[in-house]
Design a protein around this motif. Structure first.
Motif, PDB file in Angstrom:
ATOM      1  N   ARG A  33      -4.007   8.271   2.938  1.00 33.12           N
ATOM      2  CA  ARG A  33      -4.576   8.129   1.698  1.00 33.12           C
ATOM      3  C   ARG A  33      -4.696   9.551   0.982  1.00 33.12           C
ATOM      4  O   ARG A  33      -5.421  10.579   1.731  1.00 33.12           O
ATOM      5  CB  ARG A  33      -5.696   7.358   1.624  1.00 33.12           C
ATOM      6  CG  ARG A  33      -5.660   5.682   1.980  1.00 33.12           C
ATOM      7  CD  ARG A  33      -6.737   4.949   1.620  1.00 33.12           C
ATOM      8  NE  ARG A  33      -7.530   4.414   2.841  1.00 33.12           N
ATOM      9  CZ  ARG A  33      -7.584   3.102   2.862  1.00 33.12           C
ATOM     10  NH1 ARG A  33      -7.374   2.340   2.080  1.00 33.12           N
ATOM     11  NH2 ARG A  33      -7.807   2.699   4.304  1.00 33.12           N
ATOM     12  N   ARG A  77     -13.909  -6.301  -0.417  1.00 35.21           N
ATOM     13  CA  ARG A  77     -13.227  -7.657  -0.465  1.00 35.21           C
ATOM     14  C   ARG A  77     -14.402  -8.663  -0.500  1.00 35.21           C
ATOM     15  O   ARG A  77     -14.323  -9.669  -0.973  1.00 35.21           O
ATOM     16  CB  ARG A  77     -12.568  -7.778   0.862  1.00 35.21           C
ATOM     17  CG  ARG A  77     -11.555  -9.003   0.965  1.00 35.21           C
ATOM     18  CD  ARG A  77     -10.878  -9.255   2.183  1.00 35.21           C
ATOM     19  NE  ARG A  77      -9.887  -8.098   2.317  1.00 35.21           N
ATOM     20  CZ  ARG A  77      -8.621  -8.324   1.992  1.00 35.21           C
ATOM     21  NH1 ARG A  77      -8.258  -9.399   1.366  1.00 35.21           N
ATOM     22  NH2 ARG A  77      -7.798  -7.287   2.222  1.00 35.21           N
ATOM     23  N   SER A  78     -15.718  -8.174  -0.077  1.00 39.81           N
ATOM     24  CA  SER A  78     -16.784  -9.065  -0.041  1.00 39.81           C
ATOM     25  C   SER A  78     -17.350  -9.322  -1.334  1.00 39.81           C
ATOM     26  O   SER A  78     -18.482  -9.696  -1.712  1.00 39.81           O
ATOM     27  CB  SER A  78     -17.925  -8.787   0.941  1.00 39.81           C
ATOM     28  OG  SER A  78     -18.448  -7.616   0.766  1.00 39.81           O
ATOM     29  N   ARG A  93       0.973  -1.318  -0.071  1.00 44.91           N
ATOM     30  CA  ARG A  93      -0.030   0.221  -0.030  1.00 44.91           C
ATOM     31  C   ARG A  93       0.830   1.311   0.105  1.00 44.91           C
ATOM     32  O   ARG A  93       0.276   2.209  -0.560  1.00 44.91           O
ATOM     33  CB  ARG A  93      -0.967   0.048   1.396  1.00 44.91           C
ATOM     34  CG  ARG A  93      -1.960  -1.000   1.357  1.00 44.91           C
ATOM     35  CD  ARG A  93      -3.215  -0.588   1.765  1.00 44.91           C
ATOM     36  NE  ARG A  93      -4.375  -1.329   1.381  1.00 44.91           N
ATOM     37  CZ  ARG A  93      -4.856  -2.404   2.292  1.00 44.91           C
ATOM     38  NH1 ARG A  93      -4.079  -2.603   3.137  1.00 44.91           N
ATOM     39  NH2 ARG A  93      -5.865  -3.281   1.891  1.00 44.91           N
ATOM     40  N   PRO A 143      -2.003   3.498   4.035  1.00 43.02           N
ATOM     41  CA  PRO A 143      -3.195   3.607   5.393  1.00 43.02           C
ATOM     42  C   PRO A 143      -3.041   4.829   6.111  1.00 43.02           C
ATOM     43  O   PRO A 143      -4.152   5.209   6.481  1.00 43.02           O
ATOM     44  CB  PRO A 143      -3.119   2.355   5.917  1.00 43.02           C
ATOM     45  CG  PRO A 143      -1.909   1.750   5.346  1.00 43.02           C
ATOM     46  CD  PRO A 143      -1.369   2.174   4.372  1.00 43.02           C
ATOM     47  N   ARG A 144      -1.606   5.139   6.409  1.00 45.76           N
ATOM     48  CA  ARG A 144      -1.599   6.416   7.234  1.00 45.76           C
ATOM     49  C   ARG A 144      -2.287   7.631   6.673  1.00 45.76           C
ATOM     50  O   ARG A 144      -2.424   8.586   7.377  1.00 45.76           O
ATOM     51  CB  ARG A 144      -0.254   6.487   7.937  1.00 45.76           C
ATOM     52  CG  ARG A 144       0.115   5.714   8.835  1.00 45.76           C
ATOM     53  CD  ARG A 144       1.600   5.591   9.136  1.00 45.76           C
ATOM     54  NE  ARG A 144       2.110   4.941   8.049  1.00 45.76           N
ATOM     55  CZ  ARG A 144       3.306   3.997   8.181  1.00 45.76           C
ATOM     56  NH1 ARG A 144       3.436   3.883   9.349  1.00 45.76           N
ATOM     57  NH2 ARG A 144       3.797   3.409   7.454  1.00 45.76           N
ATOM     58  N   HIS A 191      -2.286 -10.442  -4.794  1.00 39.44           N
ATOM     59  CA  HIS A 191      -3.420 -10.218  -3.700  1.00 39.44           C
ATOM     60  C   HIS A 191      -4.804 -10.354  -4.426  1.00 39.44           C
ATOM     61  O   HIS A 191      -4.944 -10.184  -5.754  1.00 39.44           O
ATOM     62  CB  HIS A 191      -3.673  -8.840  -3.098  1.00 39.44           C
ATOM     63  CG  HIS A 191      -2.192  -8.513  -2.548  1.00 39.44           C
ATOM     64  ND1 HIS A 191      -2.248  -8.996  -1.212  1.00 39.44           N
ATOM     65  CD2 HIS A 191      -1.259  -7.552  -2.645  1.00 39.44           C
ATOM     66  CE1 HIS A 191      -1.102  -8.358  -0.856  1.00 39.44           C
ATOM     67  NE2 HIS A 191      -0.441  -7.663  -1.722  1.00 39.44           N
ATOM     68  N   LEU A 192      -5.572 -11.227  -3.884  1.00 39.38           N
ATOM     69  CA  LEU A 192      -7.057 -11.763  -4.463  1.00 39.38           C
ATOM     70  C   LEU A 192      -7.795 -10.522  -4.990  1.00 39.38           C
ATOM     71  O   LEU A 192      -7.849  -9.790  -4.121  1.00 39.38           O
ATOM     72  CB  LEU A 192      -7.595 -12.766  -3.522  1.00 39.38           C
ATOM     73  CG  LEU A 192      -6.813 -13.578  -2.819  1.00 39.38           C
ATOM     74  CD1 LEU A 192      -7.715 -14.658  -2.057  1.00 39.38           C
ATOM     75  CD2 LEU A 192      -6.361 -14.577  -3.778  1.00 39.38           C
ATOM     76  N   PRO A 193      -8.253 -10.610  -6.194  1.00 41.96           N
ATOM     77  CA  PRO A 193      -8.902  -9.364  -6.695  1.00 41.96           C
ATOM     78  C   PRO A 193     -10.347  -9.491  -6.103  1.00 41.96           C
ATOM     79  O   PRO A 193     -11.104 -10.180  -5.820  1.00 41.96           O
ATOM     80  CB  PRO A 193      -9.005  -9.617  -8.246  1.00 41.96           C
ATOM     81  CG  PRO A 193      -8.998 -11.202  -8.236  1.00 41.96           C
ATOM     82  CD  PRO A 193      -8.076 -11.857  -7.217  1.00 41.96           C
ATOM     83  N   TYR A 194     -10.691  -8.063  -6.025  1.00 45.35           N
ATOM     84  CA  TYR A 194     -12.311  -7.980  -5.674  1.00 45.35           C
ATOM     85  C   TYR A 194     -12.787  -6.486  -6.247  1.00 45.35           C
ATOM     86  O   TYR A 194     -12.034  -5.682  -6.565  1.00 45.35           O
ATOM     87  CB  TYR A 194     -12.446  -7.870  -4.130  1.00 45.35           C
ATOM     88  CG  TYR A 194     -11.650  -7.024  -3.397  1.00 45.35           C
ATOM     89  CD1 TYR A 194     -10.381  -7.568  -2.805  1.00 45.35           C
ATOM     90  CD2 TYR A 194     -11.718  -5.553  -3.357  1.00 45.35           C
ATOM     91  CE1 TYR A 194      -9.490  -6.756  -1.838  1.00 45.35           C
ATOM     92  CE2 TYR A 194     -11.035  -4.993  -2.344  1.00 45.35           C
ATOM     93  CZ  TYR A 194      -9.804  -5.403  -1.829  1.00 45.35           C
ATOM     94  OH  TYR A 194      -9.078  -4.743  -1.260  1.00 45.35           O
TER      95      TYR A 194
END
Lengths: 236, 401
Positions: free
Chosen positions: A201, A128-129, A47, A198-199, A121-124
């Protein structure tokens, strides 16, 4: 320069722009930051890593099937103290299909296609859901610009949706990066990612122009008279 | 293309009778439109919570760490591995200070009669402590930061904030569910954990209408001349055959959990246990919404588990065209129709993805699900969990390098 086409379709997807805290809205179409985030994840970028080469890609998205808006309510309890957290609303687009196009140098695009076929990384699709239901990569189109590729790509909507439409072509809305000369009349959307750290964006404003393309449907070569048999000429 | 990636796909077809597993703020069961048809939906977060609750019964967190008094040696090894350039005795002391700050326990060299060798023994805690690999990593990182501090490690941990961080690092309970489902702490984003598991919203394979149960509650003590109910209301419910999907990035799970610390077990043992617990919990758990009213304690009709090497594949596309009970003359309700749709779709999509895989298991119940017989090795639940764990352990051992 070549163009990578992505088919973004699944039961649910969600593309937020200014969606935070207890009201997580979605835009009606995929955002550049969401799609670039999925590509960066497929490449295995952390990230905090530099995004400049991905942010430089030109982006456009065509709405093949607009879908419907779903409002989901989420409750949560603190894991340790079991105190209830504030209720949050999360909006999704259900039953939508988009074709996103990303244009850049040939080497970058080839790396992106390879990454999508074996993502780190698994795509979404935005959350993520929301896993995609089908291959995300539609392939690379070389030697043509972003907008002409989207004009030529066949309609990717689901069969049940396409059944309602019988003409040889269909008008589909497109939102694309504004060219420099279009900037004065362009809409502004804050989805150009500068950093996914994440600190902190950070997203910049992106000029977006909307227009309509006539895309070919799969029935382009459907001949209504194909099933008719010619009559034998009547003999007197 | 040989790849050392391991991705676990779990697909489930589960029927629930009239029930309200997961409701929105109006009390109605959640729904979504898919393929133009309104479907029942159970949100991803509802089933993730049910899975997490099931972990409590399946997995003892102690199984994934090590119980020892020799905590200073364990932690000192990690601190020196971070390159802080300390001698052994100084590293032991730094480790002891960190453990004391984190747990309040005294860590000192045991009183032993000197047996002639001049080396002082390493500090030990007074009682057996349980620590996992991830907790040790977090404590080591904190110690390294404290050693860089101008005042020295002891001063660093006198500060309330740093002491709290040390406590947090040692006190991460349930490391398995955090490793699988992730954690996001806005105030301290350095302890964020990226989830290894991805759980889709469960949707019904067929069209579903929400129904209402009108109920009355009668006051037991009412008089004869007070007719009428004490309370009236409605409860919304529906019944559905749900398609549930989850994908676990086993490599990320391994990164999140860390390797096992016990010398008598393979390094990937925590991952194997976590994967087995996840499969069993995800398959057998059910959200408890309105469970007392409807008693919808069902188990899946069919489970298909696949181990992949490149990318996850969801089979949601098989149900985009809503299944009709009795369609194509099939008996067996929506389950038979769903199994037929799945059996037709899976080979096609795997060919389109280039994702045909040998590691494939099917758990199915009854004749209605016979269409799935060719999709993988048919096993019962215990055999499924064991086989998946063994296959994951084998892949991780092979890619250990």
């Amino acid at each position: 320069m070549s163009v990578l086409l992505l088919r973004l379709a699944g039961p649910l997807q969600s593309w937020g722009v200014a969606a935070r805290f207890v009201r997580r809205t979605t835009e009606p179409a995929p955002t550049k930051s969401g799609v670039l985030g999925m590509l960066a994840g497929a490449l295995g970028r952390d990230r905090g890593e530099d995004l400049a080469d991905l942010a430089a890609l030109r982006f456009a998205v065509r709405t093949d099937q607009p879908g419907t808006r779903v409002r989901d309510l989420q409750t949560a309890h603190h894991g340790d103290t079991d105190k209830p957290m504030p209720l949050s609303e999360r909006f999704y687009l259900a039953d939508a299909v988009f074709v996103a196009a990303v244009e850049g140098p040939d080497a970058t695009v080839d790396a992106l296609v390879a990454a999508l076929r074996a993502p780190v990384h698994l795509p979404y699709l935005g959350r993520r859901s929301c896993p995609p239901s089908g291959p995300v990569d539609l392939g690379v189109r070389a030697g043509a610009g972003l907008r002409s590729v989207l004009e030529r790509e066949p309609w990717q909507a689901a069969p049940w949706y396409r059944r309602r439409h019988h003409a040889a072509s269909v008008s589909l809305p497109v939102q694309a990066d504004a060219e420099p000369e279009e900037q004065p009349r362009a809409d502004l959307l804050r989805d150009l990612p500068l950093s996914f750290d994440p600190r902190h964006r950070r997203y910049a404003l992106r000029g977006v122009v909307s227009f309509v393309v006539d895309a070919p449907t799969a029935e382009a070569d459907h001949d209504p008279t194909a099933h008719l048999n010619p009559l034998e000429p009547e003999s007197d | 293309m040989v790849s050392s990636r391991t991705i676990l796909d779990v697909h489930i077809l589960q029927t629930v009778p009239p029930s309200n597993l997961n409701r929105d703020d109006t009390g109605s069961p959640k729904s979504a439109v898919y393929g133009g048809i309104r479907r029942a939906r159970v949100s991803s977060q509802a089933w993730k919570r049910a899975t997490r609750r099931a972990f409590d019964g399946l997995l003892d967190p102690a199984e994934l760490g090590v119980r020892t008094k020799k905590v200073a040696e364990l932690l000192a090894a990690r601190i020196t591995a971070l390159g802080v350039g300390l001698e052994e005795a100084a590293a032991w002391q730094a480790a002891a200070d960190t453990i004391t700050a984190a747990t309040g326990a005294k860590v000192a060299p045991p009183a032993r009669k000197a047996k002639g060798d001049g080396d002082d023994p390493a500090p030990e805690s007074q009682y057996l402590m349980f620590l996992s690999s991830r907790q040790l990593d977090a404590l080591a990182a904190l110690a390294a930061e404290g050693l860089k501090d101008s005042g020295g490690l002891k001063e660093f941990f006198k500060g309330k904030e740093n002491k709290a961080r040390a406590r947090e690092a040692a006190n991460t309970r349930h490391s398995v569910d955090i490793a699988l489902f992730g954690r996001m702490v806005a105030d301290a984003s350095d302890i964020n954990v990226d989830a290894a598991a991805q759980v889709a919203h469960a949707i019904s394979v067929h069209a579903v209408e929400i129904e209402s149960d009108y109920y009355t509650a009668v006051d037991d003590q009412r008089n004869e001349d007070e007719p009428g109910a004490g309370m009236i209301g409605t409860v919304d419910f529906n019944s559905a055959t749900l398609y549930r999907y989850a994908a676990v990035d086993v490599d990320r799970l391994r990164a999140n959990l860390g390797d096992g610390l016990r010398a008598d077990e393979p390094a990937a043992e925590p991952v194997r246990r976590a994967v087995e617990a996840f499969v069993e919990a995800f398959v057998t758990s059910i959200p408890t919404g309105k469970i007392n009213t409807f008693a919808n304690q069902t188990l899946p009709d069919a489970v298909v588990v696949k181990l992949r090497s490149a990318r996850p594949v969801s089979f949601a596309g098989a149900f985009e065209e809503a299944v009709q009970a009795g369609g194509d003359g099939l008996t067996g309700g929506h389950v038979a129709g769903a199994c037929a749709a799945l059996a037709a779709y899976v080979p096609e999509v795997e060919r389109a993805f280039g994702a045909v895989t040998e590691d494939s298991w099917v758990l199915r119940v009854g004749e209605r699900t016979s269409a799935l017989a060719g999709l993988g090795a048919e096993v019962g639940l215990d055999a499924l969990v064991g086989a998946v764990g063994a296959a994951v352990a084998k892949r991780l051992a092979g890619s250990a390098g």
